[in-house]
Design a protein around this motif. Structure first.
Motif, PDB file in Angstrom:
ATOM      1  N   LEU A  66     -72.698  72.146  26.034  1.00  0.00           N
ATOM      2  CA  LEU A  66     -71.431  71.693  25.454  1.00  0.00           C
ATOM      3  C   LEU A  66     -71.098  70.270  25.910  1.00  0.00           C
ATOM      4  CD1 LEU A  66     -69.229  74.923  25.776  1.00  0.00           C
ATOM      5  CD2 LEU A  66     -70.193  73.944  23.695  1.00  0.00           C
ATOM      6  N   ASP A  67     -71.362  69.972  27.188  1.00  0.00           N
ATOM      7  CA  ASP A  67     -71.132  68.607  27.690  1.00  0.00           C
ATOM      8  C   ASP A  67     -72.010  67.610  26.941  1.00  0.00           C
ATOM      9  OD1 ASP A  67     -69.142  69.068  29.538  1.00  0.00           O
ATOM     10  OD2 ASP A  67     -70.523  69.412  31.210  1.00  0.00           O
ATOM     11  N   GLU A  68     -73.286  67.987  26.718  1.00  0.00           N
ATOM     12  CA  GLU A  68     -74.205  67.092  26.006  1.00  0.00           C
ATOM     13  C   GLU A  68     -73.759  66.898  24.560  1.00  0.00           C
ATOM     14  OE1 GLU A  68     -77.967  68.978  26.551  1.00  0.00           O
ATOM     15  OE2 GLU A  68     -78.047  68.504  28.705  1.00  0.00           O
ATOM     16  N   LEU A  69     -73.315  67.976  23.920  1.00  0.00           N
ATOM     17  CA  LEU A  69     -72.830  67.878  22.543  1.00  0.00           C
ATOM     18  C   LEU A  69     -71.613  66.959  22.449  1.00  0.00           C
ATOM     19  CD1 LEU A  69     -73.058  71.501  21.082  1.00  0.00           C
ATOM     20  CD2 LEU A  69     -74.103  69.438  20.127  1.00  0.00           C
ATOM     21  N   ARG A  70     -70.707  67.106  23.413  1.00  0.00           N
ATOM     22  CA  ARG A  70     -69.505  66.269  23.409  1.00  0.00           C
ATOM     23  C   ARG A  70     -69.889  64.789  23.540  1.00  0.00           C
ATOM     24  NH1 ARG A  70     -63.986  67.093  24.458  1.00  0.00           N
ATOM     25  NH2 ARG A  70     -64.225  69.204  25.263  1.00  0.00           N
ATOM     26  N   THR A  71     -70.876  64.507  24.400  1.00  0.00           N
ATOM     27  CA  THR A  71     -71.322  63.126  24.587  1.00  0.00           C
ATOM     28  C   THR A  71     -71.985  62.580  23.326  1.00  0.00           C
ATOM     29  OG1 THR A  71     -71.667  63.548  26.947  1.00  0.00           O
ATOM     30  CG2 THR A  71     -72.750  61.608  26.028  1.00  0.00           C
ATOM     31  N   GLU A  72     -72.843  63.417  22.696  1.00  0.00           N
ATOM     32  CA  GLU A  72     -73.567  62.981  21.502  1.00  0.00           C
ATOM     33  C   GLU A  72     -72.654  62.786  20.298  1.00  0.00           C
ATOM     34  OE1 GLU A  72     -76.691  65.797  20.814  1.00  0.00           O
ATOM     35  OE2 GLU A  72     -77.565  65.496  22.802  1.00  0.00           O
TER      36      GLU A  72
END
Length: 226
Positions: free
Chosen positions: A30-36
């Motif tokens: 979820l953190d990676e998705l938010r960043t992307e």
């Protein structure tokens, strides 16, 4: 022959451990998705809710495992020295993407002090307390640290409506005193109180306090470690 002598508590603990690890991977994703996809996701109330609830479940599972180990008498504190401002900064950083997404201001006000505590156990306590503050705050959260009367005092404050009278508390909690009708909050407080009690020095023992006020006038959670 089927073995009916199954230690169900151990089976549950194993399942909880696996779920905790899976949720940890989900939170990282979820953190990676938010960043992307920052532009489209940072203000998404559904995405923020998904991240908040996943974090809450992860915290609950960490606490359940801790309480299981406590019941088996194999939960102990491994005390090391830590620079408190850095410790608090690390833990605030974990929550920053969600705090930013929800538009919640955050601050750390910590004296430049070293503390002696089990960082894994304190991580579980802090993550849960910050997550609770996110749930109940209006616009602000702050982490605090100071030395008082020979104790290291770590605090989490918010500008919400504060703790109800029935939850305001000083000292340690017993499992029998918990009201599980109030949801997972009681589990978190029992875990925090148990972690505090594992920190001792001479005849002094750690404890927690819940009250209202602080800088923002809302709920104040403090853990006192000797």
């Amino acid at each position: 022959m089927t073995d009916h002598n199954i230690d169900f508590s151990m089976v549950l603990a194993s399942a909880v451990h696996d779920m905790k690890n899976s949720l940890g991977m989900l939170l990282n994703t979820l953190d990676e998705l938010r960043t992307e996809h920052e532009e489209s996701l940072s203000g998404s109330s559904k995405f923020n809710m998904l991240q908040y609830e996943a974090e809450r479940m992860h915290n609950d599972l960490v606490q359940l495992l801790g309480i299981y180990r406590l019941g088996e008498n194999n939960l102990s504190a491994h005390i090391d020295e830590h620079f408190v401002p850095d410790f608090l900064s690390e833990h605030m950083a974990r929550h920053v993407p969600l705090l930013d997404g929800l538009g919640i201001d955050y601050a750390i006000e910590a004296d430049d002090i070293n503390g002696f505590f089990d960082d894994d156990l304190l991580t579980g306590v802090l993550n849960n307390t910050i997550n609770n503050a996110i749930r109940y705050t209006k616009t602000k959260i702050r982490l605090t640290a100071r030395e008082q009367d020979g104790y290291l005092v770590l605090g989490v404050e918010d500008d919400g409506t504060g703790y109800p009278e029935s939850m305001q508390h000083t000292g340690t909690l017993s499992f029998k005193s918990l009201d599980f009708n109030s949801g997972s909050t009681s589990l978190g407080l029992f875990f925090a109180s148990s972690v505090a009690k594992l920190h001792t020095e001479g005849d002094r023992t750690g404890s927690i306090t819940l009250h209202n006020g602080g800088k923002y006038g809302g709920g104040v959670f403090e853990i006192w470690l000797p």
